[in-house]
Design a protein around this motif. Structure first.
Motif, PDB file in Angstrom:
ATOM      1  N   TRP A   1       0.814  -1.214   0.000  1.00  0.00           N
ATOM      2  CA  TRP A   1       0.000   0.000   0.000  1.00  0.00           C
ATOM      3  C   TRP A   1       0.848   1.264   0.000  1.00  0.00           C
ATOM      4  O   TRP A   1       0.563   2.229  -0.726  1.00  0.00           O
ATOM      5  CB  TRP A   1      -0.912  -0.019   1.231  1.00  0.00           C
ATOM      6  N   LYS A   2       1.943   1.248   0.763  1.00  0.00           N
ATOM      7  CA  LYS A   2       2.686   2.484   0.999  1.00  0.00           C
ATOM      8  C   LYS A   2       3.970   2.636   0.178  1.00  0.00           C
ATOM      9  O   LYS A   2       4.402   3.758  -0.098  1.00  0.00           O
ATOM     10  CB  LYS A   2       3.049   2.577   2.489  1.00  0.00           C
ATOM     11  N   ILE A   3       4.593   1.530  -0.210  1.00  0.00           N
ATOM     12  CA  ILE A   3       5.907   1.615  -0.859  1.00  0.00           C
ATOM     13  C   ILE A   3       5.763   1.326  -2.351  1.00  0.00           C
ATOM     14  O   ILE A   3       5.203   0.294  -2.735  1.00  0.00           O
ATOM     15  CB  ILE A   3       6.899   0.630  -0.219  1.00  0.00           C
ATOM     16  N   PRO A   4       6.269   2.204  -3.209  1.00  0.00           N
ATOM     17  CA  PRO A   4       6.126   2.016  -4.661  1.00  0.00           C
ATOM     18  C   PRO A   4       6.850   0.762  -5.144  1.00  0.00           C
ATOM     19  O   PRO A   4       7.923   0.415  -4.643  1.00  0.00           O
ATOM     20  CB  PRO A   4       6.779   3.284  -5.249  1.00  0.00           C
ATOM     21  N   TYR A   5       6.250   0.113  -6.121  1.00  0.00           N
ATOM     22  CA  TYR A   5       6.860  -1.046  -6.754  1.00  0.00           C
ATOM     23  C   TYR A   5       8.101  -0.607  -7.533  1.00  0.00           C
ATOM     24  O   TYR A   5       8.133   0.465  -8.137  1.00  0.00           O
ATOM     25  CB  TYR A   5       5.848  -1.714  -7.691  1.00  0.00           C
ATOM     26  N   THR A   6       9.137  -1.452  -7.525  1.00  0.00           N
ATOM     27  CA  THR A   6      10.376  -1.156  -8.248  1.00  0.00           C
ATOM     28  C   THR A   6      10.552  -2.160  -9.374  1.00  0.00           C
ATOM     29  O   THR A   6      10.659  -3.361  -9.120  1.00  0.00           O
ATOM     30  CB  THR A   6      11.593  -1.219  -7.311  1.00  0.00           C
ATOM     31  N   GLU A   7      10.591  -1.704 -10.598  1.00  0.00           N
ATOM     32  CA  GLU A   7      10.732  -2.599 -11.747  1.00  0.00           C
ATOM     33  C   GLU A   7      12.193  -3.023 -11.932  1.00  0.00           C
ATOM     34  O   GLU A   7      13.094  -2.189 -12.013  1.00  0.00           O
ATOM     35  CB  GLU A   7      10.232  -1.909 -13.015  1.00  0.00           C
ATOM     36  N   ILE A   8      12.411  -4.335 -11.995  1.00  0.00           N
ATOM     37  CA  ILE A   8      13.742  -4.861 -12.292  1.00  0.00           C
ATOM     38  C   ILE A   8      13.631  -5.946 -13.379  1.00  0.00           C
ATOM     39  O   ILE A   8      14.145  -5.785 -14.475  1.00  0.00           O
ATOM     40  CB  ILE A   8      14.427  -5.423 -11.028  1.00  0.00           C
ATOM     41  N   ASP A   9      12.949  -7.053 -13.062  1.00  0.00           N
ATOM     42  CA  ASP A   9      12.890  -8.178 -14.000  1.00  0.00           C
ATOM     43  C   ASP A   9      11.481  -8.539 -14.459  1.00  0.00           C
ATOM     44  O   ASP A   9      11.334  -9.334 -15.391  1.00  0.00           O
ATOM     45  CB  ASP A   9      13.525  -9.423 -13.358  1.00  0.00           C
ATOM     46  N   TRP A  10      10.455  -7.999 -13.829  1.00  0.00           N
ATOM     47  CA  TRP A  10       9.091  -8.429 -14.136  1.00  0.00           C
ATOM     48  C   TRP A  10       8.732  -8.222 -15.603  1.00  0.00           C
ATOM     49  O   TRP A  10       8.209  -9.137 -16.257  1.00  0.00           O
ATOM     50  CB  TRP A  10       8.094  -7.688 -13.233  1.00  0.00           C
ATOM     51  N   VAL A  11       9.016  -7.059 -16.133  1.00  0.00           N
ATOM     52  CA  VAL A  11       8.684  -6.773 -17.531  1.00  0.00           C
ATOM     53  C   VAL A  11       9.431  -7.716 -18.464  1.00  0.00           C
ATOM     54  O   VAL A  11       8.866  -8.241 -19.438  1.00  0.00           O
ATOM     55  CB  VAL A  11       9.011  -5.303 -17.876  1.00  0.00           C
ATOM     56  N   ALA A  12      10.708  -7.973 -18.142  1.00  0.00           N
ATOM     57  CA  ALA A  12      11.491  -8.899 -18.976  1.00  0.00           C
ATOM     58  C   ALA A  12      10.908 -10.299 -18.916  1.00  0.00           C
ATOM     59  O   ALA A  12      10.810 -10.996 -19.944  1.00  0.00           O
ATOM     60  CB  ALA A  12      12.944  -8.918 -18.506  1.00  0.00           C
ATOM     61  N   TYR A  13      10.507 -10.729 -17.713  1.00  0.00           N
ATOM     62  CA  TYR A  13       9.849 -12.035 -17.592  1.00  0.00           C
ATOM     63  C   TYR A  13       8.634 -12.104 -18.509  1.00  0.00           C
ATOM     64  O   TYR A  13       8.425 -13.092 -19.229  1.00  0.00           O
ATOM     65  CB  TYR A  13       9.376 -12.272 -16.155  1.00  0.00           C
TER      66      TYR A  13
ATOM     67  N   ARG B   1       9.620  -6.745  -5.841  1.00  0.00           N
ATOM     68  CA  ARG B   1      10.450  -7.084  -6.997  1.00  0.00           C
ATOM     69  C   ARG B   1       9.874  -8.248  -7.814  1.00  0.00           C
ATOM     70  O   ARG B   1      10.122  -8.348  -9.003  1.00  0.00           O
ATOM     71  CB  ARG B   1      11.872  -7.460  -6.553  1.00  0.00           C
ATOM     72  N   CYS B   2       9.149  -9.169  -7.161  1.00  0.00           N
ATOM     73  CA  CYS B   2       8.511 -10.301  -7.853  1.00  0.00           C
ATOM     74  C   CYS B   2       9.513 -11.193  -8.589  1.00  0.00           C
ATOM     75  O   CYS B   2       9.267 -11.651  -9.715  1.00  0.00           O
ATOM     76  CB  CYS B   2       7.447  -9.803  -8.832  1.00  0.00           C
ATOM     77  N   PHE B   3      10.651 -11.470  -7.940  1.00  0.00           N
ATOM     78  CA  PHE B   3      11.689 -12.307  -8.536  1.00  0.00           C
ATOM     79  C   PHE B   3      11.256 -13.778  -8.561  1.00  0.00           C
ATOM     80  O   PHE B   3      10.510 -14.244  -7.694  1.00  0.00           O
ATOM     81  CB  PHE B   3      12.992 -12.187  -7.746  1.00  0.00           C
ATOM     82  N   ASN B   4      11.802 -14.535  -9.518  1.00  0.00           N
ATOM     83  CA  ASN B   4      11.494 -15.964  -9.566  1.00  0.00           C
ATOM     84  C   ASN B   4      12.165 -16.738  -8.441  1.00  0.00           C
ATOM     85  O   ASN B   4      11.786 -17.874  -8.142  1.00  0.00           O
ATOM     86  CB  ASN B   4      11.863 -16.564 -10.928  1.00  0.00           C
ATOM     87  N   ASP B   5      13.164 -16.138  -7.791  1.00  0.00           N
ATOM     88  CA  ASP B   5      13.794 -16.772  -6.629  1.00  0.00           C
ATOM     89  C   ASP B   5      12.763 -17.038  -5.532  1.00  0.00           C
ATOM     90  O   ASP B   5      12.947 -17.955  -4.721  1.00  0.00           O
ATOM     91  CB  ASP B   5      14.901 -15.874  -6.080  1.00  0.00           C
ATOM     92  N   CYS B   6      11.715 -16.258  -5.496  1.00  0.00           N
ATOM     93  CA  CYS B   6      10.686 -16.430  -4.469  1.00  0.00           C
ATOM     94  C   CYS B   6       9.984 -17.776  -4.621  1.00  0.00           C
ATOM     95  O   CYS B   6       9.749 -18.480  -3.631  1.00  0.00           O
ATOM     96  CB  CYS B   6       9.676 -15.291  -4.553  1.00  0.00           C
TER      97      CYS B   6
END
Length: 433
Positions: free
Chosen positions: A47-59, A154-159
């Motif tokens: 809710w409070k912290i903006p999402y940071t794009e790193i790999d999601w778009v590339a995925y 970040r929504c990394f695949n490591d998760c």
């Protein structure tokens, strides 16, 4: 029961100590309360912290090519480069691709990763409880700033790989060897980082299921990898193997968390890479021969020699005795220690790799040296180091130092005394062989 004349403050202190060390019935409520509190925290972060794009778009770009019919790994690329993950990653993110309107609904994606985080945390807590970890260690499982970032910002695949890694440990703890092998293989199919724990998984399965059973499970895991990859192997098998399990990848110095203090020239040198690989192999061999084979009460040569003569290393009766010693604590310690050894000697650690470390360190430190100040101090140093961006010479030194301290402490803190009866059985078995 406290004495009737004991001061109230001492009674309160005794009560708090009993609860935090697991000796009171209320101790079971601590993990639940922490889990619920972390669920609220995840919601606040989204809710409070903006999402940071790193790999999601590339995925999503890579998955869109897969959905469009592309099966050649050498032709599947995104904004950050080529697709370099195994087939289970493709299938997992294909599901996310459809659930999130081709990756455009970022809020839903974050919410799904929050659910994944909470599911992983639940499995981790179950593993900790099964391994008899006291409640005073559990707060460290929810306090990591970097870990929350890796999952919900970040929504990394490591998760996903971390989830299946811990799920495999949970199944192995409960002696559900087939389900554990399936979970581990699927996690490995998402990201090859799980290869770091493969030696320990092999030892656990060998001791837990015997030679025949462990070979069948190894075959099952291999068959899963092949089955998942069939669409890509049939199109360009060399391209798939080269990309999905690229072991010779050249890492970028600018993103490294660990070896920055050595300088870019050393970091990129082949001599340094070879030194790390050699040390990794030697330390693994040391742990296998002196720690991980302890339940067998046999040396590695005594297990290998019968195989060279075409005989089984353990008889049926001995296999059952050894299997009974493969406890939840042994499973957790062995697999997590292999993982941390691999991270210590990794060529480069990126911030998303904290998904494999953050929940492992508290357990290993407690297992090796169950001292609250030591565990919390080293965990705190590690957390600060992994939250320093970009990494510095000091933060990299701190990150590597905690990894090294963890490995050393685990080695010296997990030597189990052999009972006289077990020693006698081991000697008799050795004579027969």
């Amino acid at each position: 029961m406290a004495p009737p004349d004991e001061p109230l403050c001492k009674q309160a202190r005794r009560f708090a100590l009993d609860v935090t060390t697991g000796r009171h019935a209320l101790s079971k409520l601590i993990p639940i309360a922490l889990w619920l509190g972390d669920a609220v925290l995840c919601g606040l972060i989204i809710w409070k912290i903006p999402y940071t794009e790193i790999d999601w778009v590339a995925y999503m770009e890579q998955i869109s090519q897969f959905v469009s019919g592309e099966r050649d790994y050498t032709k599947m690329e995104g904004g950050t480069g080529p697709l370099v993950y195994p087939a289970a990653h493709v299938y997992t993110y294909t599901g996310l691709y459809y659930l999130t309107d081709r990756g455009n609904n970022l809020l839903l994606a974050q919410q799904l990763f929050a659910v994944l985080y909470m599911a992983t945390l639940a499995v981790v807590m179950l593993c900790y409880w099964r391994a008899k970890v006291p409640p005073y260690i559990f707060p460290l499982l929810i306090l990591s700033k970097r870990l929350h970032s890796v999952f919900v910002l970040r929504c990394f695949n490591d998760c996903f790989a971390a989830f299946f890694f811990w799920l495999a440990i949970w199944f192995f703890q409960n002696r559900q060897w087939t389900l554990g092998s399936i979970a581990y293989s699927w996690g490995l199919g998402i990201k090859m980082s799980l290869l770091l724990s493969l030696p320990a998984v092999a030892v656990v399965l060998f001791l837990g299921r015997g030679l025949g059973g462990s070979l069948r499970l190894a075959s099952l895991m291999a068959q899963m990898q092949v089955a998942m990859a069939i669409p890509f192997l049939s199109t360009n098998w060399k391209g798939y193997v080269g990309r999905a399990f690229e072991l010779s990848r050249q890492f970028k110095f600018e993103w490294t968390v660990n070896w920055r203090m050595l300088g870019q020239e050393t970091f990129l040198s082949k001599r340094f890479a070879l030194a790390l690989l050699t040390l990794h192999a030697l330390v693994l061999l040391l742990f296998i021969t002196t720690r991980w084979l302890q339940p067998a009460h046999r040396s590695l040569p005594s297990l290998v020699a019968p195989l060279l003569r075409g005989r089984l290393p353990l008889g049926r009766a001995e296999e059952l005795r050894v299997s009974s010693r493969v406890t939840p604590e042994y499973v957790t310690t062995t697999i997590l220690s292999a993982n941390v050894i691999g991270l210590l000697f990794a060529r480069s650690l990126h911030y998303q790799f904290y998904a494999y470390l953050a929940w492992a360190t508290p357990y290993l430190l407690w297992k090796a040296w169950p001292s609250v100040p030591v565990v919390y101090l080293l965990w705190g140093v590690q957390e600060v180091a992994w939250n320093t961006f970009p990494s510095t010479d000091l933060s990299s030194t701190a990150a590597v130092s905690v990894l090294l301290a963890t490995v050393v402490l685990v080695y010296f803190g997990t030597l189990e005394p052999v009972k006289s009866g077990d020693r006698k059985v081991a000697k008799e078995t050795k004579k027969k062989n």
